[in-house]
Write a protein that holds these residues in place. Structure first.
Motif, mmCIF file in Angstrom:
data_model
loop_
_atom_site.group_PDB
_atom_site.id
_atom_site.type_symbol
_atom_site.label_atom_id
_atom_site.label_comp_id
_atom_site.label_asym_id
_atom_site.label_seq_id
_atom_site.Cartn_x
_atom_site.Cartn_y
_atom_site.Cartn_z
ATOM 1 N N LEU A 46 -55.027 -54.815 -13.622
ATOM 2 C CA LEU A 46 -55.382 -54.824 -12.258
ATOM 3 C C LEU A 46 -55.450 -56.223 -11.959
ATOM 4 N N GLU A 50 -56.196 -56.044 -6.108
ATOM 5 C CA GLU A 50 -56.473 -54.689 -6.403
ATOM 6 C C GLU A 50 -57.864 -54.407 -6.940
ATOM 7 N N LYS A 96 -52.829 -48.019 -9.338
ATOM 8 C CA LYS A 96 -52.958 -49.569 -9.577
ATOM 9 C C LYS A 96 -52.936 -49.909 -10.765
ATOM 10 N N ARG A 101 -47.473 -48.493 -6.853
ATOM 11 C CA ARG A 101 -47.883 -48.720 -5.626
ATOM 12 C C ARG A 101 -47.183 -47.954 -4.814
#
Length: 101
Positions: A46, A50, A96, A101
């Motif tokens: 991440l 995010e 994520k 996405r």
């Protein structure tokens, strides 16, 4: 008079304890979600944006829970709304972390 006040006080504490007990699953799931987010941030799956977005969503779910517990009773409808928000959050974390996405 003191007995009546004591009885109302005890009743209030019992209602608060019942509401807290009814959100035990919600709290455990929230803890697991936060762990997944921090784990993803630490291991690089991440990015900063995010992570910030997912933590913001977690804060929104916590606000929903606090609002539901404000009157001492978490209704079935409130639990369902929180559970649905947590389901969306679970999907968002998964997407994520795996860059879907």
């Amino acid at each position: 008079m003191k007995r009546i006040l004591f009885a109302f006080g005890a009743l209030g504490l019992m209602a608060t304890a019942a509401a807290a007990d009814s959100t035990h699953r919600i709290d455990r799931r929230e803890d697991r979600q936060i762990h997944r987010i921090t784990n993803g941030a630490e291991h690089g799956s991440l990015n900063r944006h995010e992570t910030r977005r997912l933590l913001h969503n977690q804060a929104r779910i916590r606000r929903m829970e606090r609002h539901a517990m404000a009157d001492g009773v978490v209704t079935r409808h409130e639990r369902r709304r929180i559970r649905e928000a947590q389901n969306r959050q679970d999907r968002a974390i998964r997407d994520k972390k795996h860059d879907w996405r």
